[in-house]
Every structure is written in structure tokens, then in C-alpha cells.
Design a protein around this motif. Sequence first.
Motif, PDB file in Angstrom:
ATOM      1  N   PHE A  70       0.854  -1.193   0.000  1.00 36.33           N
ATOM      2  CA  PHE A  70       0.000   0.000   0.000  1.00 36.33           C
ATOM      3  C   PHE A  70       0.890   1.243   0.000  1.00 36.33           C
ATOM      4  O   PHE A  70       1.742   1.424   0.859  1.00 36.33           O
ATOM      5  CB  PHE A  70      -0.889  -0.010   1.240  1.00 36.33           C
ATOM      6  CG  PHE A  70      -1.854   1.141   1.332  1.00 36.33           C
ATOM      7  CD1 PHE A  70      -2.931   1.233   0.468  1.00 36.33           C
ATOM      8  CD2 PHE A  70      -1.684   2.128   2.296  1.00 36.33           C
ATOM      9  CE1 PHE A  70      -3.834   2.285   0.563  1.00 36.33           C
ATOM     10  CE2 PHE A  70      -2.579   3.180   2.406  1.00 36.33           C
ATOM     11  CZ  PHE A  70      -3.649   3.259   1.528  1.00 36.33           C
ATOM     12  N   GLY A  71       0.695   2.087  -1.002  1.00 36.26           N
ATOM     13  CA  GLY A  71       1.511   3.290  -1.110  1.00 36.26           C
ATOM     14  C   GLY A  71       2.734   3.147  -1.996  1.00 36.26           C
ATOM     15  O   GLY A  71       3.466   4.120  -2.172  1.00 36.26           O
ATOM     16  N   ARG A  72       2.967   1.971  -2.578  1.00 35.60           N
ATOM     17  CA  ARG A  72       4.088   1.844  -3.516  1.00 35.60           C
ATOM     18  C   ARG A  72       3.851   2.733  -4.740  1.00 35.60           C
ATOM     19  O   ARG A  72       2.718   2.856  -5.219  1.00 35.60           O
ATOM     20  CB  ARG A  72       4.245   0.402  -3.995  1.00 35.60           C
ATOM     21  CG  ARG A  72       5.035  -0.486  -3.066  1.00 35.60           C
ATOM     22  CD  ARG A  72       5.472  -1.730  -3.806  1.00 35.60           C
ATOM     23  NE  ARG A  72       5.786  -2.824  -2.902  1.00 35.60           N
ATOM     24  CZ  ARG A  72       6.048  -4.069  -3.295  1.00 35.60           C
ATOM     25  NH1 ARG A  72       6.026  -4.367  -4.585  1.00 35.60           N
ATOM     26  NH2 ARG A  72       6.326  -5.020  -2.416  1.00 35.60           N
ATOM     27  N   PRO A  73       4.911   3.308  -5.305  1.00 31.11           N
ATOM     28  CA  PRO A  73       4.735   4.158  -6.495  1.00 31.11           C
ATOM     29  C   PRO A  73       4.152   3.377  -7.671  1.00 31.11           C
ATOM     30  O   PRO A  73       4.506   2.214  -7.904  1.00 31.11           O
ATOM     31  CB  PRO A  73       6.157   4.629  -6.803  1.00 31.11           C
ATOM     32  CG  PRO A  73       6.878   4.529  -5.503  1.00 31.11           C
ATOM     33  CD  PRO A  73       6.296   3.330  -4.811  1.00 31.11           C
ATOM     34  N   VAL A  74       3.252   4.030  -8.393  1.00 27.60           N
ATOM     35  CA  VAL A  74       2.666   3.494  -9.620  1.00 27.60           C
ATOM     36  C   VAL A  74       3.099   4.409 -10.760  1.00 27.60           C
ATOM     37  O   VAL A  74       2.992   5.632 -10.659  1.00 27.60           O
ATOM     38  CB  VAL A  74       1.127   3.420  -9.525  1.00 27.60           C
ATOM     39  CG1 VAL A  74       0.530   2.946 -10.839  1.00 27.60           C
ATOM     40  CG2 VAL A  74       0.724   2.494  -8.382  1.00 27.60           C
ATOM     41  N   LEU A  75       3.570   3.805 -11.843  1.00 23.50           N
ATOM     42  CA  LEU A  75       4.206   4.545 -12.925  1.00 23.50           C
ATOM     43  C   LEU A  75       3.385   4.497 -14.213  1.00 23.50           C
ATOM     44  O   LEU A  75       2.590   3.562 -14.426  1.00 23.50           O
ATOM     45  CB  LEU A  75       5.592   3.955 -13.195  1.00 23.50           C
ATOM     46  CG  LEU A  75       6.472   3.702 -11.959  1.00 23.50           C
ATOM     47  CD1 LEU A  75       7.769   3.027 -12.376  1.00 23.50           C
ATOM     48  CD2 LEU A  75       6.732   4.997 -11.205  1.00 23.50           C
ATOM     49  N   ALA A  76       3.595   5.469 -15.071  1.00 22.44           N
ATOM     50  CA  ALA A  76       2.913   5.480 -16.369  1.00 22.44           C
ATOM     51  C   ALA A  76       3.408   4.304 -17.214  1.00 22.44           C
ATOM     52  O   ALA A  76       4.613   4.137 -17.402  1.00 22.44           O
ATOM     53  CB  ALA A  76       3.176   6.791 -17.090  1.00 22.44           C
ATOM     54  N   PRO A  77       2.500   3.497 -17.754  1.00 18.09           N
ATOM     55  CA  PRO A  77       2.902   2.357 -18.584  1.00 18.09           C
ATOM     56  C   PRO A  77       3.098   2.708 -20.050  1.00 18.09           C
ATOM     57  O   PRO A  77       3.477   1.857 -20.847  1.00 18.09           O
ATOM     58  CB  PRO A  77       1.736   1.395 -18.414  1.00 18.09           C
ATOM     59  CG  PRO A  77       0.555   2.289 -18.225  1.00 18.09           C
ATOM     60  CD  PRO A  77       1.053   3.495 -17.476  1.00 18.09           C
ATOM     61  N   HIS A 137      -7.374   2.096  -9.047  1.00 17.50           N
ATOM     62  CA  HIS A 137      -7.314   1.744  -7.621  1.00 17.50           C
ATOM     63  C   HIS A 137      -6.172   2.447  -6.900  1.00 17.50           C
ATOM     64  O   HIS A 137      -5.597   1.910  -5.945  1.00 17.50           O
ATOM     65  CB  HIS A 137      -7.205   0.228  -7.416  1.00 17.50           C
ATOM     66  CG  HIS A 137      -8.258  -0.571  -8.109  1.00 17.50           C
ATOM     67  ND1 HIS A 137      -9.580  -0.178  -8.163  1.00 17.50           N
ATOM     68  CD2 HIS A 137      -8.189  -1.747  -8.792  1.00 17.50           C
ATOM     69  CE1 HIS A 137     -10.273  -1.082  -8.843  1.00 17.50           C
ATOM     70  NE2 HIS A 137      -9.467  -2.034  -9.235  1.00 17.50           N
ATOM     71  N   LEU A 138      -5.834   3.656  -7.322  1.00 21.57           N
ATOM     72  CA  LEU A 138      -4.744   4.386  -6.696  1.00 21.57           C
ATOM     73  C   LEU A 138      -5.136   4.880  -5.297  1.00 21.57           C
ATOM     74  O   LEU A 138      -6.316   4.997  -4.969  1.00 21.57           O
ATOM     75  CB  LEU A 138      -4.347   5.574  -7.573  1.00 21.57           C
ATOM     76  CG  LEU A 138      -3.883   5.207  -8.993  1.00 21.57           C
ATOM     77  CD1 LEU A 138      -3.594   6.460  -9.795  1.00 21.57           C
ATOM     78  CD2 LEU A 138      -2.656   4.295  -8.950  1.00 21.57           C
ATOM     79  N   GLN A 139      -4.111   5.146  -4.500  1.00 23.68           N
ATOM     80  CA  GLN A 139      -4.324   5.624  -3.134  1.00 23.68           C
ATOM     81  C   GLN A 139      -4.881   7.045  -3.139  1.00 23.68           C
ATOM     82  O   GLN A 139      -4.452   7.891  -3.928  1.00 23.68           O
ATOM     83  CB  GLN A 139      -3.007   5.587  -2.367  1.00 23.68           C
ATOM     84  CG  GLN A 139      -3.113   5.984  -0.912  1.00 23.68           C
ATOM     85  CD  GLN A 139      -1.757   5.972  -0.223  1.00 23.68           C
ATOM     86  OE1 GLN A 139      -0.744   5.635  -0.825  1.00 23.68           O
ATOM     87  NE2 GLN A 139      -1.739   6.342   1.041  1.00 23.68           N
ATOM     88  N   GLY A 158       0.973   8.083  -9.251  1.00 20.57           N
ATOM     89  CA  GLY A 158       0.352   8.076  -7.937  1.00 20.57           C
ATOM     90  C   GLY A 158       0.911   6.909  -7.157  1.00 20.57           C
ATOM     91  O   GLY A 158       2.023   6.446  -7.426  1.00 20.57           O
ATOM     92  N   ARG A 159       0.116   6.402  -6.214  1.00 20.65           N
ATOM     93  CA  ARG A 159       0.577   5.283  -5.391  1.00 20.65           C
ATOM     94  C   ARG A 159      -0.489   4.205  -5.303  1.00 20.65           C
ATOM     95  O   ARG A 159      -1.687   4.481  -5.445  1.00 20.65           O
ATOM     96  CB  ARG A 159       0.978   5.778  -4.002  1.00 20.65           C
ATOM     97  CG  ARG A 159       2.224   6.678  -4.052  1.00 20.65           C
ATOM     98  CD  ARG A 159       2.704   7.107  -2.697  1.00 20.65           C
ATOM     99  NE  ARG A 159       3.941   7.890  -2.835  1.00 20.65           N
ATOM    100  CZ  ARG A 159       5.160   7.362  -2.858  1.00 20.65           C
ATOM    101  NH1 ARG A 159       5.315   6.042  -2.730  1.00 20.65           N
ATOM    102  NH2 ARG A 159       6.230   8.124  -2.998  1.00 20.65           N
TER     103      ARG A 159
END
Length: 205
Positions: A70-77, A137-139, A158-159
Motif C-alpha cells: 500500500f503506497g508503492r509508487p505506480v508509474l505510467a505504462p 485503484h490508486l491511493q 500516484g501510489r
Amino acid sequence: MVPTLELAFPFRGRWLTLNSPANRVPSHGTTLFASSFAIDFVPVDEAGRSAPVTLGALLRPEPPEHFPGFGRPVLAPVDGVVVATAGDQPDHRAFRGLPSVGYALTQRRRAAAGWVGLAGNHVLIDTGEGPVVAVCHLQRGTVEVQPGERVRRGQPLGRCGNSGNSTEPHVHLQAVDRVDLLHACAVPVTFGGRLPRNGEVIDVP
């Protein structure tokens, strides 16, 4: 036949593949909201677990903060222009056992709200070549981009959260042929020319 869209994994570190279209289509058991080729990635630890296993976790919901991903970085694919975002939906409690009646009731409300309610906090990226990519489903409160902004693959969006139709923190990724999800058609995707299979663990440096 709809051309396949090549994507980068929207994360770094170790993640588990779930609901992969490599195993079945429609991947999520429905064609609703162009989700036939959607894929889920769950952040896991070195042992491949999304969180430590306890008896209590199987019997009752937990705060999403109990999950180390929870809170890990999410990157543009993918490269493109952001065409829509949402970032104020709450992260609800997570379930590793059977979801409760309470969750079922909130799920009904999300479904009634349409795709936005199911997606939770999300970013939509227009590739400029037809397909639009949704990262969901981002934080809550972590979305870092805004509509009209040009993004590059690997850029933070986001995260990882537990908003929308999510029983534990994860990222839902899908590609569609237009921004209007109600009338969109699903677009197949690959990562490095292939699709990870259901249950496959992905390590991205």
C-alpha cells in the motif's frame, strides 16, 4: 482484429499477476466497461505475499496500511496525454478471506456509480494513436498528474491504493479504444511482447 498495445509494467519491485488475459478472456469474467483484456498486479514481499498471513486476516477486514505494498509508487505504462483523473475516493478496508456483507453493500453502490465507482482513484492516458490506458485503484490523495499533462512511461502517476472495486491493494490496468468507457471496446495489451500468466511474479528493477 484490434491491434495489441505494448505497455511497460506500471511499477518497480516485486508484484504478483492476477486476472490475466493470458489465462482467460474476459480476464475479469465480464466484458462490462471494456475489461476483457484488463490485468491486475498485486504488490508482494520477497516471499510472494501481499501481507503477513494471520488467522485474524482471514476472518475480518484490515486497514490497507497493513499491506506493505500500500503506497508503492505506480508509474505510467505508456507515453501520452492525461485525459482524466480521480483522486479523492477513499481507500476502504481490505479482505484476504471472504468479503463481508458490508463490503457487498458498498460494492453495489460502486457498481451503480458506473466505471468511475469501480475504478476508484485512477488516471486515463491517451496514447495519441487510438488506445487509451486506464490505471486504477490508486491511493487517495496521491495522484500526481492532471488532465492535459503529457507523461512519459516510467513517470510517477500516484501510489498503489485500495479504492474502488478492490479487495486488497493492487493496480488494475486496461486499454480501451476511447475515453467513454461505457461504449468503449477492449484493446489487448502485452509487456515486452508477452503477457504474464495468472499467478506469475514479476520483478522489475
